[in-house]
Design an enzyme around this catalytic site. Structure first.
Site, PDB file in Angstrom:
ATOM      1  CB  THR A 169      -0.945   0.056   1.229  1.00 19.51           C
ATOM      2  OG1 THR A 169      -1.503   1.381   1.326  1.00 19.51           O
ATOM      3  CG2 THR A 169      -0.244  -0.262   2.536  1.00 19.51           C
ATOM      4  CB  ILE A 170       0.876   4.437  -1.910  1.00 17.26           C
ATOM      5  CG1 ILE A 170      -0.572   4.934  -1.755  1.00 17.26           C
ATOM      6  CG2 ILE A 170       1.118   3.782  -3.248  1.00 17.26           C
ATOM      7  CD1 ILE A 170      -0.897   6.142  -2.651  1.00 17.26           C
ATOM      8  CG  ASP A 171      -2.651   4.598   2.120  1.00 17.94           C
ATOM      9  OD1 ASP A 171      -2.432   5.367   1.170  1.00 17.94           O
ATOM     10  OD2 ASP A 171      -3.742   4.007   2.272  1.00 17.94           O
ATOM     11  NE  ARG A 218      -7.511   3.573   2.875  1.00 14.55           N
ATOM     12  CZ  ARG A 218      -8.503   3.242   2.062  1.00 14.55           C
ATOM     13  NH1 ARG A 218      -9.734   3.541   2.411  1.00 14.55           N
ATOM     14  NH2 ARG A 218      -8.290   2.640   0.926  1.00 14.55           N
TER      15      ARG A 218
HETATM   16  O1  F6P Z   1      -5.044   2.874   0.256  1.00  9.70           O
HETATM   17  C1  F6P Z   1      -4.514   3.443  -0.903  1.00  9.70           C
HETATM   18  C2  F6P Z   1      -5.342   4.619  -1.357  1.00  9.70           C
HETATM   19  O2  F6P Z   1      -4.739   5.152  -2.514  1.00  9.70           O
HETATM   20  C3  F6P Z   1      -5.557   5.723  -0.322  1.00  9.70           C
HETATM   21  O3  F6P Z   1      -4.446   6.556  -0.170  1.00  9.70           O
HETATM   22  C4  F6P Z   1      -6.775   6.415  -0.875  1.00  9.70           C
HETATM   23  O4  F6P Z   1      -7.497   7.067   0.135  1.00  9.70           O
HETATM   24  C5  F6P Z   1      -7.571   5.263  -1.453  1.00  9.70           C
HETATM   25  O5  F6P Z   1      -6.654   4.199  -1.685  1.00  9.70           O
HETATM   26  C6  F6P Z   1      -8.299   5.570  -2.734  1.00  9.70           C
HETATM   27  O6  F6P Z   1      -9.071   4.475  -3.054  1.00  9.70           O
HETATM   28  P1  F6P Z   1      -9.720   4.222  -4.495  1.00  9.70           P
HETATM   29  O7  F6P Z   1      -8.628   3.832  -5.450  1.00  9.70           O
HETATM   30  O8  F6P Z   1     -10.689   3.120  -4.268  1.00  9.70           O
HETATM   31  O9  F6P Z   1     -10.352   5.519  -4.894  1.00  9.70           O
END
Ligand code: F6P
Length: 318
Positions: free
Chosen positions: A125-127, A171
């Site tokens: 995960t990038i988070d 997030r």
């Molecule tokens: O968990 C990775 C992430 O890119 C978060 O940083 C972001 O809030 C979320 O996923 C976005 O999700 P999606 O691709 O479903 O819009």
């Protein structure tokens, strides 16, 4: 342990392909049959499973995204969905499952292991929001993407003597904003982990102008959010032209950095070893430069920590 499977789940992250490659090649090297599951837990429920060989993962280490595709699966959140998935694994004769994803995917892996499936999680995960590991796969690449954007925004905001507010992903975690802010020389970093006062922010901007600073770069984590509104507010209060840029999904793509490729390769290899040792319900992490495995329940129960030291350095540097 004779046959294992690998899947990617949740938001994609650069380096997931390098992790898949490591699981497949190390698994085969150690005498295992390795299967790929398409579209995460959703594909698992539907039996989208195929055999992978060394060649299936050729030419992917440099590619962002995930060749296995990914999904967020509502059905898997139900007991019935998970039972279906466990049954599919049984039918395919799969003894162990490697799940590459973030905390939501780990929760899925944990619940699946309660149904008797040997699972190991790799943090993709990038988070960088999983406390048990110092780094998650994809974080470093996302940081570099943000840094590249900041460098470009700095050029234009300097030319126009503007304030630039850059909203980044993460997030509820402020690590992307904090690390990219420090690396990019941001004047202010706004993260969900720390209180923020808009009046103070405006004061900082105005006092900077008095000292001759002709542009301002503000990193805003999406967990705080509202870049457009903040830009409007700052412009009204300071009288300085202010623009908001929401970087969005660009942060999730791109060729993984060397750091992410090496991390993913080491973690993928460790996942195979852990399954071969007969362990289940484990997650792989990086602690003080070493690749470690931890119990998934314990790992998920560690409260999120914030790098206060780096945050204070950022304040001193701004
Ligand atoms: O968990 C990775 C992430 O890119 C978060 O940083 C972001 O809030 C979320 O996923 C976005 O999700 P999606 O691709 O479903 O819009």
């Amino acid at each position: 342990m004779k046959k294992i499977a690998v899947l990617t789940s949740g938001g994609d992250a650069p380096g997931m392909n390098a992790a898949i490659r490591a699981v497949v090649r190390v698994g085969i090297d150690k005498g295992l049959q390795v299967m790929g599951v398409r579209r995460g837990f959703s594909g698992l429920i539907n039996g989208e499973i195929f055999e992978m060989d060394r060649h299936t993962v050729s030419d992917i280490i440099q590619r962002g995204g995930t060749i296995l595709r990914t999904a967020r699966c509502e059905e898997f959140k139900t007991e019935e969905g998970r039972k279906k998935a466990a049954n599919v694994l049984k039918v395919f004769g799969i003894d162990g499952l490697v799940v590459i994803g973030g905390d939501g995917s780990f929760t899925g892996a944990r619940l699946l292991s309660k149904l008797g499936v040997s699972t190991v999680g790799l943090p993709g995960t990038i988070d960088n929001d999983l406390s048990y590991t110092d780094y998650t796969i994809g974080f470093d690449t996302a940081l570099n993407t943000v840094l590249d954007a900041i460098n470009k925004l700095r050029d234009t905001s300097t030319s126009h003597e503007r304030v630039s507010i850059v909203e980044v992903m993460g997030r509820h975690c402020g690590d992307i904003a904090l690390y990219a802010g420090v690396a990019g020389g941001a004047e202010s970093i706004i993260v969900p982990e720390r209180d923020f006062n808009v009046d103070e922010l405006c004061k900082t901007i105005l006092s900077g102008r008095l000292k001759g600073k002709m542009h301002n770069l503000i990193l805003l984590a999406e967990g705080v959010g509202g870049a457009e509104e903040l830009a409007k507010h700052v412009e009204e209060m300071t009288g300085i032209e202010t623009r908001a840029t929401i970087l969005g999904h660009i942060q999730r793509g791109g060729s993984p950095t060397a750091f992410d490729r090496v991390l993913a390769s080491r973690m993928g290899a460790k996942a195979v070893d852990v399954l071969l040792e007969g362990k289940s319900s484990r997650v792989i992490g990086s602690k003080d430069g070493k690749i470690v495995d931890e119990d998934i329940d314990e790992a998920l129960s560690i409260p999120r920590s914030f790098d206060e030291e780096l945050y204070q350095i950022a304040i001193s540097l701004s």
